[in-house]
Design an enzyme around this catalytic site. Sequence first.
Site, PDB file in Angstrom:
ATOM      1  N   ASN A   1       4.847 -12.324  -0.791  1.00 21.29           N
ATOM      2  CA  ASN A   1       3.535 -11.957  -0.250  1.00 21.29           C
ATOM      3  C   ASN A   1       2.471 -12.777  -0.972  1.00 21.29           C
ATOM      4  O   ASN A   1       2.159 -13.890  -0.563  1.00 21.29           O
ATOM      5  CB  ASN A   1       3.349 -10.444  -0.414  1.00 21.29           C
TER       6      ASN A   1
ATOM      7  N   GLU B   1      -7.770 -14.062   2.904  1.00 27.60           N
ATOM      8  CA  GLU B   1      -7.490 -13.800   1.490  1.00 27.60           C
ATOM      9  C   GLU B   1      -7.572 -15.045   0.618  1.00 27.60           C
ATOM     10  O   GLU B   1      -6.601 -15.436  -0.022  1.00 27.60           O
ATOM     11  CB  GLU B   1      -6.127 -13.114   1.349  1.00 27.60           C
TER      12      GLU B   1
ATOM     13  N   GLU C   1      -7.837  -6.023   9.504  1.00 27.84           N
ATOM     14  CA  GLU C   1      -6.503  -5.422   9.379  1.00 27.84           C
ATOM     15  C   GLU C   1      -6.695  -3.935   9.091  1.00 27.84           C
ATOM     16  O   GLU C   1      -7.535  -3.562   8.265  1.00 27.84           O
ATOM     17  CB  GLU C   1      -5.714  -6.056   8.221  1.00 27.84           C
ATOM     18  N   TYR C   2      -5.932  -3.104   9.753  1.00 31.90           N
ATOM     19  CA  TYR C   2      -5.930  -1.681   9.436  1.00 31.90           C
ATOM     20  C   TYR C   2      -4.630  -1.084   9.953  1.00 31.90           C
ATOM     21  O   TYR C   2      -3.875  -1.740  10.669  1.00 31.90           O
ATOM     22  CB  TYR C   2      -7.165  -0.977  10.041  1.00 31.90           C
TER      23      TYR C   2
ATOM     24  N   PHE D   1       8.523  -5.605   2.311  1.00 37.61           N
ATOM     25  CA  PHE D   1       7.106  -5.646   2.707  1.00 37.61           C
ATOM     26  C   PHE D   1       6.891  -6.570   3.917  1.00 37.61           C
ATOM     27  O   PHE D   1       5.848  -6.538   4.551  1.00 37.61           O
ATOM     28  CB  PHE D   1       6.281  -6.124   1.505  1.00 37.61           C
TER      29      PHE D   1
HETATM   30  C1  GAL Z   1      -3.123  -8.088   3.851  1.00 38.97           C
HETATM   31  C2  GAL Z   1      -2.825  -9.516   4.248  1.00 38.97           C
HETATM   32  C3  GAL Z   1      -1.688  -9.608   5.223  1.00 38.97           C
HETATM   33  C4  GAL Z   1      -0.542  -8.774   4.748  1.00 38.97           C
HETATM   34  C5  GAL Z   1      -0.975  -7.361   4.590  1.00 38.97           C
HETATM   35  C6  GAL Z   1       0.095  -6.483   4.013  1.00 38.97           C
HETATM   36  O1  GAL Z   1      -3.740  -8.031   2.627  1.00 38.97           O
HETATM   37  O2  GAL Z   1      -3.950 -10.129   4.799  1.00 38.97           O
HETATM   38  O3  GAL Z   1      -1.315 -10.940   5.346  1.00 38.97           O
HETATM   39  O4  GAL Z   1      -0.146  -9.252   3.511  1.00 38.97           O
HETATM   40  O5  GAL Z   1      -2.017  -7.285   3.667  1.00 38.97           O
HETATM   41  O6  GAL Z   1       1.219  -6.438   4.797  1.00 38.97           O
HETATM   42 MG    MG Z   2      -1.858 -12.290   1.642  1.00 40.68          MG
END
Ligand code: GAL
Ligand code: MG
Length: 977
Positions: A82, A436, A506-507, A588
Amino acid sequence: MTSDPLLALRPWETPEVTSWGRLPMNAVDRRSGAHSLDGDWRFQLLPAPDAPVGGAWSSSYVPGVWTMQSIPGTDDLPQYTNVRMPFAEFPPRSPAANPTGVYERTVDVPAEWAGRRIVLQVGAAESVLLVHVDGRPVGVSKDSHLAAEFDLSEVVRPGARATVRLTVVKWSDASHIEDQDQWWHGGISRSVLLYATDPLHLADVTVRASRDGELRVDCRVRDAGGALPAGWYVSGELDGHLLTQDGEFDRANAEDERVSAFLGEARLRATIPEVRTWNAETPELYGLTVRLHRPDGTVADTSYHRIGFRDVEVSGRDLLVNGERVYIRGVNRHDFHPLTGRTVSHDDLRADLVLLKRFGFNAIRTAHYPNYPALYDLADELGFYVVDEADIESHDHAHEIADDPRYLNAFVDRVSRMVLRDKNHPSVIIWSLGNESDYGANHDAAAGWTRRHDRTRPIQYEGAAKLDWAATDDASDIACPMYAPIEDCVAHALSGRQTRPLIQCEYSHAMGNSNGTLAEHWAAIESTPGLQGGFIWEFWDHGILQRVSDGRPAGRAGAGLYEGGVAAPGHRWAYGGDFGETIHDGAFIADGVVFPDRTPKPALYEHREIAAPVRLECFRHEGVVIGNHQHFRGLDWLSADWELALADGGTLTAPAELPDLRPGETAAVPVPFTLPPDGGEAWLTLRVTTARDEPWAPRGTVVCLPQVRLRAPAPASSTVAPDRGVEVDGDGLLVHPLLTAAPTLSLWRAPTDNDELGHMALRWRSWGLDRLVRKVVDVRRAHGRVTVLAEYAAEVGVVRHVQVLTPVEGGLRVEESAELPDGLDDVARVGSVFETVAGLDLMEWYGQGPWESYPDRAFGAPVGHHRVPVDTLFTPYLRPQESGGRHGVRHFTLSAPDATGLTVTLDEPRQVSVTRHRAEDLTAVGHHDELVRRAGCVVHIDAAHRGLGTASCGPDTSPSHLVAPGVHRWSWTLRVL
Ligand code: GAL
Ligand code: MG
């Protein structure tokens, strides 16, 4: 020292070099008429980019990453991380051990291409591409998810054969800005083409088409020979309507002394009367052909585009599409495939988008890089709002890179190339600067370029504007936090200081059994001005199909070796660590709303209902109120049926007439049933389906199932039958012919990914809830009734469990209570668990369903009579965990084909699960293929069950879905069929 100038440049550790010899990006589609160079290429994998080529050749299929192909003699496999980089070197360095693939093939250059401009297009290569033809250096490119084009006119000879070599270096300075949360691969992941144009050619075409019907097409014309011939011109055709060159523009250019004669810019203009505008509900497209003419009128070049007339703007706290504040019901989508890793086909993409449409999505964020070109064509055609995201994520070294001038070029290069490629798609409504990567001057530079180049779309970047109203306007027109708790979003919107629309990038993290509280998010969004939606994380569970025998990816040979979300015997869905990686982030990577084979997870049904275009608002005396919850469409594309589900009487159906409603309107309609007078619970469902074939759904596809309750349940009663007695053994455990394990207390569930990563499971284990030992304290018999007091000792106190077993007409009633000490605050469940004999393979119930539902994910599962084979009740999440639950169950039957079995009636709607697995079976294994099904049923009846939340990444469930300490009571009646 190497004599090859491309190697001498050491482009893999020189971030300033983003390309060399590469043609500018453009939006001219060259796919038709091109020669495909896809297929098997000679291949060898070097240990480092400067290692000598000279070993044995094997072969690799293009397009396709080598990490997925199990090529003989190679052992570079997929690796998942990740945030962490898979190597220790700081930017811009890459490790000395750096797998480098050399691809080579001969190409017969057609003789009829004599005198033409010949171009090589490499669809995508990660992470550095070096091109040689017949040993001569041609070019370099980075930016792993966009095409690179090279002019070969000077290096190949029409009618002759040429050897094309593509060298792909896996790790580079660019890897540090491609640190997305996904599998690492190496190779050429998209198609390779060779095409030819006239020397006089369209270098780019930019289309602006607004909702008032104004069309402007800017053409950039070049001639390979240098100066343009006097007298060239362009023309166009829009669905049969001819467009001619804009003389005003030509005159203005001619008068402007700064514009030289060979600039090669021309414009087409038109106003389309009564234009059919584009939006995600009615994605009206027009076909545009642009032609470039030589001075004698013959056509030198053509470019075809499907265009849509629409406007996007941010106005205060609203994002408007054609003036409408549209809700953004989005998902984040990676280019992923379980057999190829990265390479997808047009059919794959269509299947993704069709599925998303069917489950109520209207938006896609191309997380976290420009997706396959065909995705945008399909989004235009099927109707999606796209947030197009540049390939920039420097996560592990975000802070160092955001302001590092050595990477400035790369940021601007990546954002600008995306904009240049995708600017003509009506579906693209927002540009995203990446993910990010902290926030720095490099972002502002990229934003500045974009604002100047495209004034028609807003920009977003999470790093620049989360809930932060102090953010500068330079890099984000939208507040796009990730995983912000609902209450924070609402507070932000109510603060009086919100200055821009809030749309979460993202949510609702979909890892494992998840997406709890999705309906609460949407209740807040739809009732709070300033909140406009978000993008669920994410579409895919990125499980790679792996052969268990040798641990290799199955590759293309694995086609068909999976079904319904499950890998065939001898295979499994691999996640981080399964390829022997030592640095990895485990499961993950399995965090999508679909399984790796695109089988929908139950959470999608929740989303479908939340996104329902038609709603039943309430039940009043005059009938049921129906509302149109779309932004642009009427209800004429839908048809519907009424269903009345009676607790004690089956289901009645009747055709429904949908009223003629414009978006936002409601109307009361009469209920076509008279309720039977028996007084039982009754639920009315409107089964809404497509009235005719839609491009994404055949006629009759379910769109939503809105529901209202017409009558509450009457209190249940059962007659005590003291003459029959109840049998218990010496430990006070029920003895029953259909049960192989008597009902005992359960406070444990196989931890979900949310339970594990949110650290709840850690607490539950520390309390000993996974290994509670029952001790019977007292067994009393009176009037045929047995009362059993048992104790379960947890680390923080003793749980007293009382079970009263009473014989009733046709069976027995089980009344239970459990008293949890204060220390057991927030457990997974309080309820009974028992096991049945083998053979009871069908479950029928009245309650929510038919798909899996949990207390905080139960909006989309209507109450009704459901019937599902026990084996398919369970959801095969990649890492086995609690699953298969059904919420709001009132009564259920487990039966064998000969109709023998048992039925359970609950005192009130309860969470129930029936599977082939004990919680400890699920906890003991890491992959689904290791699970062994039990022959009987493992049945849980819960007095209380904790919500799922999304704590693997983001907020936990809401307080109302936690299980409190204190006394819990529940009861149920068990009868033999
Ligand atoms: C976010 C990120 C995604 C993925 C997600 C967790 O922080 O932008 O790419 O890592 O969290 O699955
Ligand atoms: Mg990331």
